[in-house]
Design an enzyme around this catalytic site. Structure first.
Site, PDB file in Angstrom:
ATOM      1  N   GLN A 135       7.328  25.144 -27.035  1.00 10.39           N
ATOM      2  CA  GLN A 135       8.244  24.715 -25.967  1.00 10.39           C
ATOM      3  C   GLN A 135       9.679  24.603 -26.501  1.00 10.39           C
ATOM      4  O   GLN A 135      10.010  25.277 -27.465  1.00 10.39           O
ATOM      5  CB  GLN A 135       7.784  23.378 -25.338  1.00 10.39           C
ATOM      6  CG  GLN A 135       6.495  23.476 -24.537  1.00 10.39           C
ATOM      7  CD  GLN A 135       5.229  23.461 -25.359  1.00 10.39           C
ATOM      8  OE1 GLN A 135       5.037  22.585 -26.187  1.00 10.39           O
ATOM      9  NE2 GLN A 135       4.365  24.427 -25.143  1.00 10.39           N
TER      10      GLN A 135
ATOM     11  N   GLY B 151       3.518  30.499 -25.298  1.00  5.48           N
ATOM     12  CA  GLY B 151       3.261  31.926 -25.429  1.00  5.48           C
ATOM     13  C   GLY B 151       4.284  32.472 -26.404  1.00  5.48           C
ATOM     14  O   GLY B 151       5.468  32.539 -26.095  1.00  5.48           O
ATOM     15  N   HIS B 152       3.849  32.773 -27.617  1.00  5.10           N
ATOM     16  CA  HIS B 152       4.774  33.212 -28.662  1.00  5.10           C
ATOM     17  C   HIS B 152       4.548  34.699 -28.935  1.00  5.10           C
ATOM     18  O   HIS B 152       3.484  35.101 -29.402  1.00  5.10           O
ATOM     19  CB  HIS B 152       4.563  32.380 -29.937  1.00  5.10           C
ATOM     20  CG  HIS B 152       4.924  30.934 -29.755  1.00  5.10           C
ATOM     21  ND1 HIS B 152       4.857  30.012 -30.765  1.00  5.10           N
ATOM     22  CD2 HIS B 152       5.383  30.266 -28.669  1.00  5.10           C
ATOM     23  CE1 HIS B 152       5.250  28.829 -30.304  1.00  5.10           C
ATOM     24  NE2 HIS B 152       5.568  28.963 -29.033  1.00  5.10           N
TER      25      HIS B 152
ATOM     26  N   ASP C  18      10.647  29.577 -24.940  1.00  9.55           N
ATOM     27  CA  ASP C  18      10.778  31.033 -24.900  1.00  9.55           C
ATOM     28  C   ASP C  18      12.069  31.531 -25.551  1.00  9.55           C
ATOM     29  O   ASP C  18      12.635  32.554 -25.150  1.00  9.55           O
ATOM     30  CB  ASP C  18      10.693  31.553 -23.445  1.00  9.55           C
ATOM     31  CG  ASP C  18       9.402  31.134 -22.787  1.00  9.55           C
ATOM     32  OD1 ASP C  18       8.391  31.023 -23.509  1.00  9.55           O
ATOM     33  OD2 ASP C  18       9.409  30.909 -21.560  1.00  9.55           O
TER      34      ASP C  18
ATOM     35  N   GLY D 285      16.720  42.103 -31.556  1.00  6.03           N
ATOM     36  CA  GLY D 285      15.645  42.861 -30.923  1.00  6.03           C
ATOM     37  C   GLY D 285      14.328  42.158 -31.168  1.00  6.03           C
ATOM     38  O   GLY D 285      14.237  41.274 -32.037  1.00  6.03           O
TER      39      GLY D 285
ATOM     40  N   LYS E  57      10.734  31.864 -30.668  1.00  4.48           N
ATOM     41  CA  LYS E  57      10.194  31.180 -31.856  1.00  4.48           C
ATOM     42  C   LYS E  57       9.141  32.031 -32.566  1.00  4.48           C
ATOM     43  O   LYS E  57       9.079  32.061 -33.794  1.00  4.48           O
ATOM     44  CB  LYS E  57       9.566  29.829 -31.443  1.00  4.48           C
ATOM     45  CG  LYS E  57      10.561  28.866 -30.829  1.00  4.48           C
ATOM     46  CD  LYS E  57       9.890  27.607 -30.309  1.00  4.48           C
ATOM     47  CE  LYS E  57       8.974  27.846 -29.112  1.00  4.48           C
ATOM     48  NZ  LYS E  57       9.671  28.296 -27.879  1.00  4.48           N
ATOM     49  N   GLY E  58       8.305  32.719 -31.766  1.00  2.36           N
ATOM     50  CA  GLY E  58       7.239  33.536 -32.357  1.00  2.36           C
ATOM     51  C   GLY E  58       7.817  34.592 -33.275  1.00  2.36           C
ATOM     52  O   GLY E  58       7.389  34.758 -34.426  1.00  2.36           O
TER      53      GLY E  58
HETATM   54  P1  GDP Z   1       8.744  31.880 -27.780  1.00  2.00           P
HETATM   55  O1  GDP Z   1       7.869  31.180 -26.803  1.00  2.00           O
HETATM   56  O2  GDP Z   1       9.924  31.039 -28.189  1.00  2.00           O
HETATM   57  O3  GDP Z   1       8.008  32.417 -28.959  1.00  2.00           O
HETATM   58  O4  GDP Z   1       9.362  33.145 -27.013  1.00  2.00           O
HETATM   59  P2  GDP Z   1       8.562  34.187 -26.084  1.00  2.00           P
HETATM   60  O5  GDP Z   1       7.768  35.081 -26.946  1.00  2.00           O
HETATM   61  O6  GDP Z   1       7.852  33.474 -24.988  1.00  2.00           O
HETATM   62  O7  GDP Z   1       9.744  34.945 -25.392  1.00  2.00           O
HETATM   63  C1  GDP Z   1      10.714  35.590 -26.149  1.00  2.00           C
HETATM   64  C2  GDP Z   1      10.784  37.060 -25.716  1.00  2.00           C
HETATM   65  O8  GDP Z   1      11.923  37.638 -26.309  1.00  2.00           O
HETATM   66  C3  GDP Z   1       9.611  37.891 -26.204  1.00  2.00           C
HETATM   67  O9  GDP Z   1       9.361  38.878 -25.263  1.00  2.00           O
HETATM   68  C4  GDP Z   1      10.134  38.500 -27.510  1.00  2.00           C
HETATM   69  O10 GDP Z   1       9.495  39.718 -27.835  1.00  2.00           O
HETATM   70  C5  GDP Z   1      11.559  38.726 -27.152  1.00  2.00           C
HETATM   71  N1  GDP Z   1      12.544  38.654 -28.237  1.00  2.00           N
HETATM   72  C6  GDP Z   1      12.609  37.801 -29.281  1.00  2.00           C
HETATM   73  N2  GDP Z   1      13.757  37.986 -29.968  1.00  2.00           N
HETATM   74  C7  GDP Z   1      14.416  38.977 -29.336  1.00  2.00           C
HETATM   75  C8  GDP Z   1      15.692  39.593 -29.524  1.00  2.00           C
HETATM   76  O11 GDP Z   1      16.450  39.253 -30.416  1.00  2.00           O
HETATM   77  N3  GDP Z   1      16.040  40.568 -28.634  1.00  2.00           N
HETATM   78  C9  GDP Z   1      15.236  40.963 -27.627  1.00  2.00           C
HETATM   79  N4  GDP Z   1      15.664  41.909 -26.802  1.00  2.00           N
HETATM   80  N5  GDP Z   1      14.048  40.382 -27.399  1.00  2.00           N
HETATM   81  C10 GDP Z   1      13.656  39.406 -28.231  1.00  2.00           C
HETATM   82  P1  IMO Z   2       6.798  28.304 -25.511  1.00  2.00           P
HETATM   83  O1  IMO Z   2       6.200  27.678 -26.741  1.00  2.00           O
HETATM   84  C1  IMO Z   2       8.479  27.779 -21.538  1.00  2.00           C
HETATM   85  C2  IMO Z   2       6.981  24.437 -19.135  1.00  2.00           C
HETATM   86  C3  IMO Z   2       6.209  24.857 -17.891  1.00  2.00           C
HETATM   87  C4  IMO Z   2       6.579  23.698 -16.971  1.00  2.00           C
HETATM   88  C5  IMO Z   2       6.590  22.511 -17.931  1.00  2.00           C
HETATM   89  C6  IMO Z   2       5.301  21.686 -17.930  1.00  2.00           C
HETATM   90  O2  IMO Z   2       6.274  29.645 -25.173  1.00  2.00           O
HETATM   91  O3  IMO Z   2       8.289  28.237 -25.564  1.00  2.00           O
HETATM   92  P2  IMO Z   2       2.883  22.179 -18.934  1.00  2.00           P
HETATM   93  O4  IMO Z   2       1.904  23.280 -18.640  1.00  2.00           O
HETATM   94  O5  IMO Z   2       3.333  22.099 -20.344  1.00  2.00           O
HETATM   95  O6  IMO Z   2       2.429  20.844 -18.399  1.00  2.00           O
HETATM   96  O7  IMO Z   2       4.172  22.562 -18.043  1.00  2.00           O
HETATM   97  O8  IMO Z   2       6.808  23.036 -19.220  1.00  2.00           O
HETATM   98  N1  IMO Z   2       6.486  25.028 -20.404  1.00  2.00           N
HETATM   99  C7  IMO Z   2       7.072  26.058 -21.026  1.00  2.00           C
HETATM  100  N2  IMO Z   2       8.131  26.811 -20.654  1.00  2.00           N
HETATM  101  N3  IMO Z   2       7.874  27.997 -22.716  1.00  2.00           N
HETATM  102  C8  IMO Z   2       6.842  27.232 -23.099  1.00  2.00           C
HETATM  103  O9  IMO Z   2       6.275  27.348 -24.323  1.00  2.00           O
HETATM  104  C9  IMO Z   2       6.369  26.233 -22.229  1.00  2.00           C
HETATM  105  N4  IMO Z   2       5.357  25.330 -22.288  1.00  2.00           N
HETATM  106  C10 IMO Z   2       5.451  24.600 -21.172  1.00  2.00           C
HETATM  107  O10 IMO Z   2       6.658  26.081 -17.393  1.00  2.00           O
HETATM  108  O11 IMO Z   2       7.885  23.857 -16.484  1.00  2.00           O
HETATM  109 MG    MG Z   3       7.038  31.522 -24.935  1.00  2.00          MG
END
Ligand code: GDP
Ligand code: IMO
Ligand code: MG
Length: 429
Positions: free
Chosen positions: A223, A40-41, A13, A414, A16-17
């Protein structure tokens, strides 16, 4: 040549997305190489706001092939739902390909994920419940079903027979749960194959051919390195090779093709699920960051645990991945927080260490040693020029650069595509 890896550098999280969507303009192929719909990206661009679980974040660029690689475990119904959601929002999904070698996450994997978590009790990992662990177990145990198998009725039936009998024995005898209904599953599997037939392809050779032509291939990680099966905080990890080495292994891309390895770091730390997190903040500052940044899981909606930037974990992650550059995201979240802190050492078992410990017990007993830095009151949110960064924010970025030992070439201020500071171009044209 060349390939570029974009790898989560913490516990997932990191953003990356957003980063892949931003950089995909310069790519010809974007390929997801690990995990499954546990990811979840989030992508926010002119087409809308999206939470992608399986589809690579390059899907929004019409010139890009979006590829789900052979190392990804894919729940067919999750993929079909995601594709129809994208189509409804006007996104062209005709260039989405899933490897015929990618493993299918079956309904019994999802059931087993839940039952195994329940059985772990207080030692639960806090998985996303998407069947990821059990699907990878079957891959390694050589009883997995792959996407290519869904297109071959006779072969599928012969593979599925043995697997269903085995899973039914486990479900009924170990967990007192209902057995798997072979006929129902077989029919559903054939339907998945039919629905996904236009997308199922032998992608590995295509990627190698593209690299030979000089196309630019982005390897989209899921991840984060601290959740890597081998290098993360085992057993509180996911079940795949998240780090850059995993991309080479599963895609068959030779390491020398990868000219850029880009680590995505969040300006602080978050973690979903159980497991050690020495810099976790169980106080008002942590709650404030969680609420202002809406740190809730994109996949499960669970509140993310929040903490200060962990310099030891970050340096370890940079070392095992060999990052050539880094992206720092969510800097804007720290706007107005004073002071900001970075963990630069742990105290554990009467000793001070500057290296991420390899012993899980030591990691659990570690208490952080903080370096305090002045916060900044002028906002960084939405800034696109590095010269506009408040000096305190620039100093914070520089300190993180020093700690991770590689340049921060992109700063995200952002969630939207344009809210980005390009310090140096990452993907070379
Ligand atoms: P990922 O799994 O690495 O793709 O990240 P996620 O999408 O799960 O979580 C990142 C969160 O941060 C999402 O809600 C994005 O919209 C948000 N985000 C990404 N870059 C920025 C940033 O620079 N600033 C802010 N405020 N939010 C961001
Ligand atoms: P992105 O790509 C954050 C975590 C789960 C749990 C552990 C094992 O969005 O960054 P699993 O279901 O993979 O067997 O769970 O890994 N986990 C993540 N945490 N972002 C993710 O993906 C994750 N994918 C798995 O919360 O702790
Ligand atoms: Mg994510």
């Amino acid at each position: 040549m060349p390939a570029y890896g974009i790898v989560g550098a913490q516990w997932g999280d990191e953003g990356k997305g957003k980063v892949v969507d931003f950089l995909a303009d310069d790519a010809d192929i974007v390929v997801r190489y690990s995990g499954g719909s546990n990811a979840g990206h989030t992508v926010i661009n002119e087409k809308g706001e999206f939470a992608l679980h399986l589809v690579p974040s390059g899907i929004f660029r019409p010139h890009v092939d979006a590829v789900i690689g052979p190392g990804v475990v894919v729940e067919p119904e999750a993929l079909l739902d995601e594709l129809s959601d994208l189509q409804e929002k006007g996104v062209d999904t005709s260039r989405l390909f899933v490897s015929d070698h990618a493993h299918v996450v079956m309904p019994y994997h999802v059931t087993l994920d839940r039952l195994e978590e329940e059985a772990r009790g207080s030692k639960a990992i806090g998985t996303t419940g998407r069947g990821i662990g059990p699907a990878y177990v079957d891959k390694v145990a050589r009883v997995g079903i792959r996407f290519g198998d869904l297109l071959d009725e006779a072969y599928l039936a012969s593979r599925l027979e043995g697997v269903v009998a085995q899973k039914s024995r486990i479900l009924t005898k170990a967990f007192d749960a209902p057995p798997v209904d072979f006929d129902d599953l077989y029919e559903r599997a054939l339907r998945w194959g039919e629905a996904l037939r236009p997308h199922i392809a032998s992608v590995e050779q295509r990627i190698l051919d593209a690299l030979a032509r000089g196309a630019r291939v982005v390897l989209e990680g899921a991840q984060g390195a601290m959740l890597d099966l081998d290098h993360g905080t085992y057993p509180y990890v996911t079940s795949s090779s998240v780090s850059i080495g995993g991309a080479c292994t599963v895609l068959g891309v030779p390491p020398r093709e990868i000219v850029g390895i880009i680590g995505v770091f969040k300006a602080y730390s978050t973690r979903v699920g159980a497991g050690p997190m020495p810099t976790e903040l169980d106080d008002a500052v942590g709650r404030d960051i969680r609420e202002r940044a809406w740190e809730y899981g994109t996949t499960t909606g669970r509140p993310r645990r929040v903490g200060w930037f962990d310099g030891l974990a970050a340096r370890y992650s940079a070392t095992i991945n060999g990052f050539t550059s880094a992206v720092l995201t969510r800097l804007d979240v720290l706007d107005g927080i004073d002071p900001v802190k970075i963990c630069t050492a742990y105290d554990a078992d009467g000793e001070r260490t500057h290296r991420f410990p390899s012993s899980p017990g030591q990691l659990e007993r570690a208490t952080p040693v903080w370096e305090e830095m002045p916060g900044w009151s002028a906002p960084t949110a939405g800034i696109t020029n590095v010269k506009q960064l408040p000096p305190e924010a620039a100093a914070y970025v520089r300190r993180i650069e020093e700690i991770i030992g590689c340049p921060i070439d992109l700063i995200s201020t952002g969630p939207r595509r344009a809210e980005s500071i390009v310090v140096r171009p990452i993907i070379l044209r």
